[in-house]
Design a protein around this motif. Structure first.
Motif: not given
Length: 227
Positions: A176-177, A181-183, A187-189, A191-198
């Motif tokens: 689960d995305r 992200l929260n773990k 946060t699941d904002d 900026f964090s989502a873009r970082s996770m994609d990287v």
């Protein structure tokens, strides 16, 4: 009674640094406060803190440069950035050079404390976890090493290692995305989502020698590692 967690806090705003220090000390943390990056690096080498909380904009040595210097010595110590910057590239850069989390100013002490505890707990998990196998790769999570057929070994960053750990533990299931992200990011904002994609892209490249392994983007839900 357990020893207090030792935190190295690097913050050049004297008043803010003192407020953070005193607030953390009332929660039974031990805080080493430094007003610039040079002093913080010297303190890191002599005092052996368990976690670093670094302001990004500092004199003599900024937080990003300080983190790079620390990562040349220690791949595992948790690093939290404090930043007034909100540009996506700044946040991604912080994670890419080895940061584990970031907080945008102004922030609440409660949020900082939760993130400190989360990172300390993750580090403890890493030290006790087993060596995992995925396809033709062996993943030594405690040492953050990914080895292909006992031939080529890659050193992963702290965040790459934790993300791969959770993908392997949930192999052939959707991770689960928002949950991850929260773990891992706190946060699941956006900026964090873009970082996770990287970081997902980086892991795909590092696992590419075994073409059976895929990290699939399940649109609207998250990611799934398949073999």
């Amino acid at each position: 009674m357990a020893d207090p967690i030792k935190i190295l806090l690097a913050e050049d705003e004297a008043a803010l640094g003192q407020i953070i220090k005193e607030s953390l000390e009332t929660r039974d943390f031990e805080v080493l406060l430094c007003e610039d990056g040079d002093k913080a690096f010297k303190t890191y080498k002599t005092e052996s803190p368990e976690i670093l909380v670094l302001d990004v904009m500092m004199p003599k040595k900024d937080g990003f440069t300080l983190a790079k210097d620390v990562r040349k010595i220690d791949d595992t110590i948790p690093i939290i950035f404090l930043t007034a910057k909100s540009q996506t590239q700044d946040v991604v850069e912080g994670f890419t050079i080895g940061g584990n989390d970031y907080l945008k100013k102004p922030f609440s002490m409660e949020e900082l404390i939760v993130r400190i505890h989360n990172l300390i707990n993750r580090t403890k998990l890493q030290k006790t976890a087993d060596v995992l196998t995925i396809g033709d790769y062996t993943f030594d999570f405690p040492k953050q090493l990914l080895t292909y057929k006992s031939e080529e070994t890659l050193q992963l960053t702290h965040r790459e290692a934790h993300l791969l750990f959770h993908l392997i533990k949930n192999k052939n299931k959707v991770l689960d995305r928002s949950l991850i992200l929260n773990k891992l990011w706190g946060t699941d904002d956006f900026f964090s989502a873009r970082s996770m994609d990287v970081f997902i892209s980086k892991l795909r490249k590092k696992l590419k020698q075994d073409d059976r392994i895929q990290i699939l983007n399940v649109r609207g839900f998250g990611y799934k590692l398949t073999v």
